[in-house]
Scaffold this motif. Structure first.
Motif, PDB file in Angstrom:
ATOM      1  N   ILE A 167      49.494 -12.550  62.993  1.00  0.00           N
ATOM      2  CA  ILE A 167      49.194 -12.300  61.589  1.00  0.00           C
ATOM      3  C   ILE A 167      47.986 -11.378  61.526  1.00  0.00           C
ATOM      4  CG2 ILE A 167      48.506 -13.300  59.377  1.00  0.00           C
ATOM      5  CD1 ILE A 167      51.243 -14.161  60.087  1.00  0.00           C
ATOM      6  N   LYS A 168      48.166 -10.196  60.951  1.00  0.00           N
ATOM      7  CA  LYS A 168      47.075  -9.231  60.847  1.00  0.00           C
ATOM      8  C   LYS A 168      46.521  -9.249  59.425  1.00  0.00           C
ATOM      9  CE  LYS A 168      49.404  -6.243  64.215  1.00  0.00           C
ATOM     10  NZ  LYS A 168      49.990  -4.894  64.468  1.00  0.00           N
ATOM     11  N   PRO A 169      45.281  -9.713  59.235  1.00  0.00           N
ATOM     12  CA  PRO A 169      44.730  -9.783  57.871  1.00  0.00           C
ATOM     13  C   PRO A 169      44.370  -8.415  57.315  1.00  0.00           C
ATOM     14  CG  PRO A 169      43.072 -10.463  59.464  1.00  0.00           C
ATOM     15  CD  PRO A 169      44.345 -10.264  60.235  1.00  0.00           C
ATOM     16  N   TYR A 170      44.734  -8.193  56.067  1.00  0.00           N
ATOM     17  CA  TYR A 170      44.348  -6.984  55.348  1.00  0.00           C
ATOM     18  C   TYR A 170      43.749  -7.451  54.017  1.00  0.00           C
ATOM     19  CZ  TYR A 170      44.528  -2.311  53.302  1.00  0.00           C
ATOM     20  OH  TYR A 170      44.195  -1.110  52.717  1.00  0.00           O
ATOM     21  N   ALA A 171      42.421  -7.483  53.956  1.00  0.00           N
ATOM     22  CA  ALA A 171      41.717  -8.049  52.807  1.00  0.00           C
ATOM     23  C   ALA A 171      41.514  -7.021  51.704  1.00  0.00           C
ATOM     24  CB  ALA A 171      40.365  -8.611  53.247  1.00  0.00           C
ATOM     25  N   VAL A 172      41.807  -7.444  50.483  1.00  0.00           N
ATOM     26  CA  VAL A 172      41.605  -6.601  49.300  1.00  0.00           C
ATOM     27  C   VAL A 172      40.308  -7.040  48.636  1.00  0.00           C
ATOM     28  CG1 VAL A 172      42.544  -5.921  47.066  1.00  0.00           C
ATOM     29  CG2 VAL A 172      44.086  -6.334  49.000  1.00  0.00           C
ATOM     30  N   THR A 173      39.424  -6.081  48.395  1.00  0.00           N
ATOM     31  CA  THR A 173      38.095  -6.392  47.867  1.00  0.00           C
ATOM     32  C   THR A 173      37.955  -5.922  46.433  1.00  0.00           C
ATOM     33  OG1 THR A 173      37.115  -6.191  50.066  1.00  0.00           O
ATOM     34  CG2 THR A 173      35.618  -6.051  48.205  1.00  0.00           C
ATOM     35  N   ARG A 174      37.439  -6.811  45.587  1.00  0.00           N
ATOM     36  CA  ARG A 174      37.111  -6.440  44.208  1.00  0.00           C
ATOM     37  C   ARG A 174      35.656  -6.011  44.140  1.00  0.00           C
ATOM     38  NH1 ARG A 174      38.708 -11.329  40.428  1.00  0.00           N
ATOM     39  NH2 ARG A 174      36.824 -10.526  39.443  1.00  0.00           N
ATOM     40  N   ALA A 175      35.420  -4.809  43.642  1.00  0.00           N
ATOM     41  CA  ALA A 175      34.064  -4.254  43.637  1.00  0.00           C
ATOM     42  C   ALA A 175      33.095  -5.093  42.804  1.00  0.00           C
ATOM     43  CB  ALA A 175      34.092  -2.818  43.111  1.00  0.00           C
ATOM     44  N   ASP A 176      33.593  -5.762  41.754  1.00  0.00           N
ATOM     45  CA  ASP A 176      32.684  -6.504  40.873  1.00  0.00           C
ATOM     46  C   ASP A 176      32.193  -7.810  41.489  1.00  0.00           C
ATOM     47  OD1 ASP A 176      35.297  -7.561  40.689  1.00  0.00           O
ATOM     48  OD2 ASP A 176      34.814  -8.534  38.790  1.00  0.00           O
ATOM     49  N   LEU A 177      32.721  -8.189  42.656  1.00  0.00           N
ATOM     50  CA  LEU A 177      32.304  -9.429  43.286  1.00  0.00           C
ATOM     51  C   LEU A 177      31.206  -9.225  44.336  1.00  0.00           C
ATOM     52  CD1 LEU A 177      35.707 -11.279  43.785  1.00  0.00           C
ATOM     53  CD2 LEU A 177      34.163 -11.307  41.825  1.00  0.00           C
ATOM     54  N   TRP A 178      30.857  -7.967  44.607  1.00  0.00           N
ATOM     55  CA  TRP A 178      29.880  -7.682  45.650  1.00  0.00           C
ATOM     56  C   TRP A 178      28.861  -6.658  45.174  1.00  0.00           C
ATOM     57  CZ3 TRP A 178      30.196 -10.761  49.830  1.00  0.00           C
ATOM     58  CH2 TRP A 178      31.421 -11.414  50.058  1.00  0.00           C
ATOM     59  N   LYS A 179      27.683  -6.709  45.799  1.00  0.00           N
ATOM     60  CA  LYS A 179      26.622  -5.746  45.514  1.00  0.00           C
ATOM     61  C   LYS A 179      26.510  -4.752  46.662  1.00  0.00           C
ATOM     62  CE  LYS A 179      23.658  -9.038  42.988  1.00  0.00           C
ATOM     63  NZ  LYS A 179      22.325  -9.708  42.994  1.00  0.00           N
ATOM     64  N   GLY A 180      26.106  -3.545  46.334  1.00  0.00           N
ATOM     65  CA  GLY A 180      25.835  -2.553  47.372  1.00  0.00           C
ATOM     66  C   GLY A 180      27.005  -2.319  48.290  1.00  0.00           C
ATOM     67  N   GLU A 181      26.757  -2.521  49.594  1.00  0.00           N
ATOM     68  CA  GLU A 181      27.765  -2.249  50.614  1.00  0.00           C
ATOM     69  C   GLU A 181      28.714  -3.425  50.826  1.00  0.00           C
ATOM     70  OE1 GLU A 181      28.203   0.654  52.053  1.00  0.00           O
ATOM     71  OE2 GLU A 181      26.561   1.451  50.838  1.00  0.00           O
ATOM     72  N   GLY A 182      28.623  -4.436  49.994  1.00  0.00           N
ATOM     73  CA  GLY A 182      29.538  -5.557  50.111  1.00  0.00           C
ATOM     74  C   GLY A 182      29.035  -6.716  50.932  1.00  0.00           C
ATOM     75  N   ALA A 183      27.752  -6.706  51.329  1.00  0.00           N
ATOM     76  CA  ALA A 183      27.218  -7.790  52.143  1.00  0.00           C
ATOM     77  C   ALA A 183      26.726  -8.960  51.298  1.00  0.00           C
ATOM     78  CB  ALA A 183      26.076  -7.269  53.015  1.00  0.00           C
ATOM     79  N   VAL A 184      26.354  -8.678  50.038  1.00  0.00           N
ATOM     80  CA  VAL A 184      25.782  -9.715  49.172  1.00  0.00           C
ATOM     81  C   VAL A 184      26.662  -9.876  47.941  1.00  0.00           C
ATOM     82  CG1 VAL A 184      23.764 -10.415  47.820  1.00  0.00           C
ATOM     83  CG2 VAL A 184      23.458  -9.138  49.963  1.00  0.00           C
ATOM     84  N   PRO A 185      27.097 -11.112  47.635  1.00  0.00           N
ATOM     85  CA  PRO A 185      27.938 -11.306  46.448  1.00  0.00           C
ATOM     86  C   PRO A 185      27.139 -11.160  45.164  1.00  0.00           C
ATOM     87  CG  PRO A 185      27.468 -13.412  47.505  1.00  0.00           C
ATOM     88  CD  PRO A 185      26.927 -12.349  48.409  1.00  0.00           C
ATOM     89  N   SER A 186      27.804 -10.693  44.125  1.00  0.00           N
ATOM     90  CA  SER A 186      27.196 -10.609  42.804  1.00  0.00           C
ATOM     91  C   SER A 186      27.186 -11.992  42.170  1.00  0.00           C
ATOM     92  CB  SER A 186      28.000  -9.641  41.938  1.00  0.00           C
ATOM     93  OG  SER A 186      29.318 -10.139  41.737  1.00  0.00           O
ATOM     94  N   GLY A 187      26.617 -12.102  40.956  1.00  0.00           N
ATOM     95  CA  GLY A 187      26.628 -13.389  40.267  1.00  0.00           C
ATOM     96  C   GLY A 187      28.042 -13.894  40.061  1.00  0.00           C
ATOM     97  N   ARG A 188      28.929 -13.019  39.629  1.00  0.00           N
ATOM     98  CA  ARG A 188      30.332 -13.396  39.447  1.00  0.00           C
ATOM     99  C   ARG A 188      30.974 -13.723  40.796  1.00  0.00           C
ATOM    100  NH1 ARG A 188      34.367 -13.046  35.801  1.00  0.00           N
ATOM    101  NH2 ARG A 188      36.477 -12.636  36.551  1.00  0.00           N
TER     102      ARG A 188
END
Length: 229
Positions: A167-188
């Motif tokens: 099983i090869k994971p392919y993760a879809v990321t929502r921009a509004d859930l992360w800050k900056g480069e995606g290392a820190v989650p936003s409040g939402r």
């Protein structure tokens, strides 16, 4: 007749203090465990969101729950990353024609290379129906498309139910859930991660206790599977 003196309240208070201290200790340890677990979970999700593109596989499966998931799964199919695509957990009122319009995809591609699963009711059902689909098609490896925060629990369910070797994971990321480069989650993002972390813990408890979810797939799919067994 003389009355016996009442027992001293000091031992009772001592026992109460000990019970309170023990309770505080248990809560502290449990809180630390849950907090540490959540931090590790958030880090794992962040790593999924930064994974590079996937190599080609026999098939692709996408779990419904967001337009971005479906769009990116269709892009993988168009790019030749898999021979067929399974869309798992489709609303019974949604047709292939509707999905082809929503994803701006030629209907001919849907007719030749896309399968719709209307039976799965949750992530457990997604895993069960994907397993049936992959075995029927003779697929040995799959690309799994779902949201980054949903990926840890999904892989856990698929690892227990699905018999596909890879099983090869392919993760879809929502921009509004992360800050900056995606290392820190936003409040939402923190709210979404907390809810998903609770679901992940519930899944682990279910595995540990052996409790099965009997509403993983629709009754129609269950009857069909029994009659074909």
């Amino acid at each position: 007749m003389p009355h016996e003196p009442n027992p001293s309240p000091r031992p009772r208070r001592r026992h109460l203090r000990r019970a309170l201290l023990a309770g505080c200790l248990v809560l502290t340890v449990a809180g630390g465990y849950l907090t540490g677990g959540f931090i590790r979970f958030a880090q794992e999700v962040a790593e999924f969101s930064r994974l590079p593109g996937v190599d080609r596989a026999d098939g692709i499966v996408v779990l419904t729950g967001g337009a971005l998931r479906l769009d990116q799964a269709m892009d993988l199919l168009k790019d030749g990353k898999g021979r067929r695509l399974l869309i798992s957990g489709v609303n019974p009122g949604t047709s292939a024609g509707t999905l082809s319009r929503l994803t701006a995809t030629d209907r001919a591609l849907f007719d030749c290379c896309v399968d719709l699963d209307y039976a799965a009711l949750n992530t457990i059902g997604n895993a069960e129906m994907t397993d049936r689909w992959a075995r029927a098609r003779g697929f040995d490896d799959l690309i799994l498309v779902t949201s980054d925060y949903h990926m840890p629990r999904t892989l856990l369910e698929f690892g227990r139910v699905a018999h596909v070797p890879v099983i090869k994971p392919y993760a879809v990321t929502r921009a509004d859930l992360w800050k900056g480069e995606g290392a820190v989650p936003s409040g939402r993002g923190i709210k979404v991660l907390l809810v998903e972390y609770a679901k992940l813990l519930a899944t682990r408890i279910r595995f540990a206790t052996g409790i099965e979810d009997r509403k993983a797939v629709s009754e129609t799919a269950q009857l069909t599977h029994k009659s074909s067994s």
